[in-house]
Design a protein around this motif. Structure first.
Motif, PDB file in Angstrom:
ATOM      1  N   SER A   1       0.810  -1.131  -0.078  1.00 44.15           N
ATOM      2  CA  SER A   1      -0.038   0.003   0.044  1.00 44.15           C
ATOM      3  C   SER A   1       0.965   1.181  -0.031  1.00 44.15           C
ATOM      4  CB  SER A   1      -0.793  -0.128   1.416  1.00 44.15           C
ATOM      5  OG  SER A   1      -1.699   1.007   1.009  1.00 44.15           O
TER       6      SER A   1
ATOM      7  N   SER B   1      -1.803  -1.366  -4.248  1.00 44.31           N
ATOM      8  CA  SER B   1      -2.586  -0.349  -3.559  1.00 44.31           C
ATOM      9  C   SER B   1      -2.175   1.086  -3.561  1.00 44.31           C
ATOM     10  CB  SER B   1      -3.419  -0.875  -2.440  1.00 44.31           C
ATOM     11  OG  SER B   1      -4.293   0.159  -1.968  1.00 44.31           O
TER      12      SER B   1
ATOM     13  N   ALA C   1      -1.357   2.864   4.643  1.00 50.49           N
ATOM     14  CA  ALA C   1      -0.256   2.472   3.637  1.00 50.49           C
ATOM     15  C   ALA C   1       1.058   2.351   4.409  1.00 50.49           C
ATOM     16  CB  ALA C   1       0.072   3.995   2.928  1.00 50.49           C
TER      17      ALA C   1
END
Length: 326
Positions: free
Chosen positions: A96, A125, A143
């Protein structure tokens, strides 16, 4: 005491002591949260919160110490889960990334493609936002890694490392009079309508500071958050654009200056260098493909350097919440 109580206390602090919002965020009931917090306080023998009726008003002094410990405990619980994931799936999972539009559009495509080639079972992502949102996504563990240029100095729980240096350039129609000027000045730019980044993006602070130090008041006709929009309005004749150099050097339509409808000129001598930085949460456990991705972004970074920065930023040359002109 248990992890549910810890999460309730932590989330209540994050939600400005609003138990209704806390309950919504944690998908549980407000009475259940109140009861769990009271039970924890009773077990600890201290008040974590000052109350007025059923409402929480503020965090007590010992409550602040409790919160510090809870943050550490829950962070390590998260690390334990990631360690389990790491050893269960050595070469698979989700990376992420939180970043700004400019980085996502011009900087990250090649590193992302290289990572997918090296780790085909890893999915990506990508989250885009302002530098402040990028920082918060890393802090909230939405993240694994953040990449941005603007200052992250308001976030002391982030450890950041320099990734690469870049400069601003001016873009303008090929027929514009300034296209023939080999070395532009601030006075020349101040005399033109400018199309630039929003103040929170891509080194805009440096641009404003440079004009202010010279006592100039530029005519900013339009602000945008990404270079493609700036170039579009420059083509329409609204003004000359100020963008990051990667937005022209990595744009195939502008690489041939003799054939493009827009030309660009370097202005690093006017606004100075900018440093894009990679951000991690202090103390986070980083999976192998996260470290590999950081190395792909910048040849300045090594796994050993990143791990040292995460564990002890003061000894690694990293910065935790320090403004390096970003």
């Amino acid at each position: 005491m248990n992890l549910h109580q810890f999460r309730f206390v932590q989330e209540a602090a994050r939600r400005n002591l609003n138990l209704t919002e806390t309950a919504k965020a944690l998908h549980t009931s407000q009475p259940g949260i109140s009861k769990a917090i009271l039970e924890l306080e009773e077990e600890l023998g201290i008040d974590i919160f000052v109350r007025h009726g059923k409402r929480l008003r503020r965090i007590t002094e010992p409550g602040l110490k409790v919160l510090e410990s809870i943050d550490i405990i829950l962070r390590e619980v998260g690390n334990l889960k990631r360690i389990g994931d790491e050893y269960a799936m050595q070469d698979a999972g989700t990376l992420s990334i939180a970043t700004t539009h400019t980085q996502a559009r011009y900087v990250l495509p090649e590193p992302v493609a290289a990572l997918r080639k090296k780790y085909p079972k890893v999915s990506i992502s990508l989250h885009q936002g302002t530098p402040e949102q990028v920082a918060q996504m890393v802090l909230d563990e939405v993240a694994d890694i953040g990449l941005a240029t603007e200052s992250l100095s308001d976030f002391p729980d982030l450890v950041t490392l320099p990734a690469y240096e870049w400069h601003h350039v001016v873009v303008m129609p090929a027929h514009h009079p300034l296209a023939q000027v080999p070395r532009l000045t601030l006075e020349q730019l101040a005399a033109e309508p400018l199309i630039s980044y929003h103040p929170s993006f891509t080194g805009r602070k440096r641009i404003d500071q440079a004009f202010a130090q010279r006592g100039l008041h530029p005519n900013v006709a339009l602000e945008a958050i990404d270079a493609d929009v700036i170039k579009t309005y420059t083509r329409l004749g609204l003004g000359i654009g100020l963008v990051a150099e990667m937005a022209v050097k990595d744009d195939p339509t502008m690489q041939n200056q003799t054939q493009s409808d827009l030309v660009w000129r370097p202005v690093g001598h006017l606004f100075g260098p900018n440093i894009a930085r990679i951000a991690f949460k202090r103390g986070a456990y980083l999976r192998q493909f996260v470290l590999a991705f950081a190395e792909l972004i910048s040849d300045r970074l090594t796994r050993a350097m990143i791990l040292q920065a995460i564990r002890n930023p003061d000894d690694s040359g990293a910065t935790s919440g320090t403004d390096y002109g970003l």
